[in-house]
Design a protein around this motif. Structure first.
Motif, short mmCIF file in Angstrom:
data_model
loop_
_atom_site.label_atom_id
_atom_site.label_comp_id
_atom_site.label_asym_id
_atom_site.label_seq_id
_atom_site.Cartn_x
_atom_site.Cartn_y
_atom_site.Cartn_z
N LYS A 276 41.86 44.04 30.92
CA LYS A 276 42.83 42.92 31.60
C LYS A 276 42.34 42.69 33.07
O LYS A 276 43.20 42.67 33.81
N VAL A 277 41.02 42.96 33.27
CA VAL A 277 40.51 42.48 34.59
C VAL A 277 39.40 41.78 34.70
O VAL A 277 38.77 41.81 33.53
N GLY A 278 39.31 40.91 35.51
CA GLY A 278 38.13 39.77 35.67
C GLY A 278 36.96 40.41 36.33
O GLY A 278 36.86 41.23 36.92
N HIS A 279 36.20 39.38 36.61
CA HIS A 279 34.94 39.65 37.27
C HIS A 279 34.99 40.01 38.52
O HIS A 279 35.71 39.27 39.44
N SER A 280 34.42 41.35 39.20
CA SER A 280 34.70 41.56 40.47
C SER A 280 36.06 41.54 41.19
O SER A 280 36.04 41.16 42.27
N PHE A 281 36.78 42.00 40.51
CA PHE A 281 38.41 41.50 40.61
C PHE A 281 38.45 42.59 42.10
O PHE A 281 39.39 42.35 42.64
N HIS A 282 37.74 43.78 42.06
CA HIS A 282 37.99 44.86 42.95
C HIS A 282 37.74 44.29 44.42
O HIS A 282 38.09 44.85 45.27
N ILE A 283 36.72 43.29 44.57
CA ILE A 283 36.34 42.70 45.86
C ILE A 283 37.26 41.77 46.00
O ILE A 283 37.67 41.52 47.27
N LYS A 284 37.95 40.89 45.26
CA LYS A 284 38.96 39.85 45.52
C LYS A 284 40.31 40.58 45.75
O LYS A 284 40.79 39.78 46.73
N ASP A 285 40.64 41.37 45.22
CA ASP A 285 42.01 41.86 45.30
C ASP A 285 42.00 43.53 45.40
O ASP A 285 42.38 44.32 44.35
N PRO A 286 41.38 43.99 46.58
CA PRO A 286 41.15 45.33 46.64
C PRO A 286 42.41 46.24 46.73
O PRO A 286 42.55 47.72 46.55
N SER A 287 43.65 45.53 46.84
CA SER A 287 44.93 46.47 47.11
C SER A 287 45.43 46.56 45.73
O SER A 287 46.61 47.29 45.52
N SER A 288 44.88 46.20 44.47
CA SER A 288 45.58 46.03 43.11
C SER A 288 45.46 47.73 42.70
O SER A 288 44.51 48.39 43.19
N GLU A 289 46.49 47.94 41.79
CA GLU A 289 46.07 49.19 41.22
C GLU A 289 44.93 49.64 40.22
O GLU A 289 44.54 50.56 40.46
N LYS A 290 44.59 48.35 39.67
CA LYS A 290 43.39 48.46 39.07
C LYS A 290 41.95 48.88 40.01
O LYS A 290 41.11 49.52 39.53
N ALA A 291 42.16 48.46 41.21
CA ALA A 291 41.10 48.27 42.22
C ALA A 291 40.91 49.57 42.72
O ALA A 291 40.05 50.13 43.03
N ALA A 292 42.16 50.30 43.05
CA ALA A 292 42.28 51.58 43.44
C ALA A 292 41.97 52.40 42.24
O ALA A 292 41.09 53.56 42.79
N GLU A 293 41.82 52.32 41.17
CA GLU A 293 41.58 53.15 40.21
C GLU A 293 39.94 53.02 39.75
O GLU A 293 39.05 54.14 39.87
N LEU A 294 39.58 51.86 40.21
CA LEU A 294 38.00 51.69 40.29
C LEU A 294 37.45 52.30 41.35
O LEU A 294 36.22 53.18 41.25
N MET A 295 38.06 52.25 42.63
CA MET A 295 37.63 53.02 43.72
C MET A 295 37.64 54.49 43.60
O MET A 295 36.54 55.21 43.95
N GLU A 296 38.60 55.14 42.89
CA GLU A 296 38.78 56.51 42.72
C GLU A 296 37.37 56.90 41.87
O GLU A 296 36.91 57.84 42.10
N ASN A 297 37.34 56.43 40.88
CA ASN A 297 36.11 56.63 39.93
C ASN A 297 34.77 56.45 40.45
O ASN A 297 34.03 57.13 40.35
N PHE A 298 34.44 55.59 41.24
CA PHE A 298 33.29 55.13 41.96
C PHE A 298 33.11 56.51 43.19
O PHE A 298 31.97 56.92 43.10
N VAL A 299 34.21 56.81 44.09
CA VAL A 299 34.03 57.77 44.79
C VAL A 299 33.66 59.10 44.08
O VAL A 299 33.12 59.88 44.39
#
Length: 304
Positions: A276-299
């Protein structure tokens, strides 16, 4: 009244149209660039550096909060934007790289590469490779940039990118596998992160081929369709790939993951599929819960 010849569209792609007189018009407005700045909340500082005047290549460097005698691992980051848009100097990419620097305690070098149409492909690949070599040239502590001389730990180096940047990262890793590392083999890249990478087999193939007039073999160009021999000798030990459930490029990342496993490459690869996430969503909406999840896994991937 018929449109004038100057305004007749000859070709139209996802991100730009080409007029019969050769003009190229981008179909999306680009983000405004912002100057480097310090973040008092995290202690991360940033500055811009010139890597080359001709061709024009630059980068934004993010330095984590200093501790006594501290040295930091390095991340070389390649932004997305369809090879024709976006910048390392926009607010979205500034915030993302600053967050990675703070969360992982990494120095981040975010490359500003040449974009189509002012600099057709392969400029983006060549500029990124030049930037990576420039970064590695500081391994002995006598390079052009003091932050890298004084604070970089070259025993732990990663590359990462999203969308077009993920595509560029593959080409960098393939080159690393061919030459055996950087700075005459003294700098090895440990891992690579690709977020929603673009490769061939989707509706943008024709666009990439138009942007790269010197392509090799059309849709079989190894930068568009990674070759098995390049995958087999990928110049890093581990790879993390993010795909999004609603990303139109999801198949690109999934196919890359499967082909990398089949290639005989000796490293480890992990695929994270976020529904349920679209292309590069983490750059467009970094405050979202899914973006935080991506950042956690990235780090976590960088640190562990």
């Amino acid at each position: 009244m018929a449109p004038s010849a100057d305004n007749e569209v000859a070709l139209e792609f996802r991100f730009f149209r080409v007029f019969k007189d050769g003009r190229v018009e981008l179909l999306q407005e680009d983000d405004e660039k912002i100057p480097p700045s310090d973040n008092p909340a995290t202690g991360v500082r940033s500055k811009d550096v010139i890597i080359s005047k001709e061709p024009p290549i630059s980068a934004r460097i993010f330095l984590p909060k200093l501790k006594q005698g501290s040295k930091f691992p390095l991340l070389f980051y390649v932004h997305g934007g369809g090879f024709c848009m976006r910048s390392a100097f926009t607010e979205r990419y500034h915030k993302f790289c600053s967050s990675v620097a703070a969360g992982a305690d990494f120095i981040v070098v975010s490359i500003e590469y040449g974009l189509f149409p002012s600099r057709p492909l392969p400029a983006c690949y060549e500029d990124s490779w030049a930037g990576l070599q420039w970064m590695a040239s500081h391994v002995d502590g006598n390079g052009a940039e003091a932050w890298l001389n004084d604070h970089a730990d070259f025993s732990k180096v990663f590359i990462a990118g999203n969308s077009a940047g993920g595509n560029i990262c593959h080409t960098l890793a393939a080159l690393l596998g061919s030459v055996g590392g950087l700075a005459s083999g003294r700098v090895k890249v440990e891992g690579m992160v690709m977020v929603h990478p673009f490769f061939g087999g989707v509706d943008k193939d024709d666009m990439w081929l138009y942007m790269c007039p010197g392509n090799i073999g059309g849709s079989e160009d190894p930068r568009l369709k990674p070759a098995m021999e390049d995958l087999a000798r990928l110049g890093c030990q581990k790879v993390l790939i993010f795909v999004g459930g609603e990303d139109y490029l999801k198949a690109c990342g999934t196919n890359y993951y499967e082909r990398l496993k089949e290639s005989g490459w000796k490293g480890s690869v992990q695929l994270i599929d976020q529904p349920k996430v679209g292309h590069s969503f983490h750059i467009k909406d970094p405050s979202s819960e899914k973006a935080a999840e991506l950042m956690e896994n990235f780090v976590s991937f960088l640190k562990n």
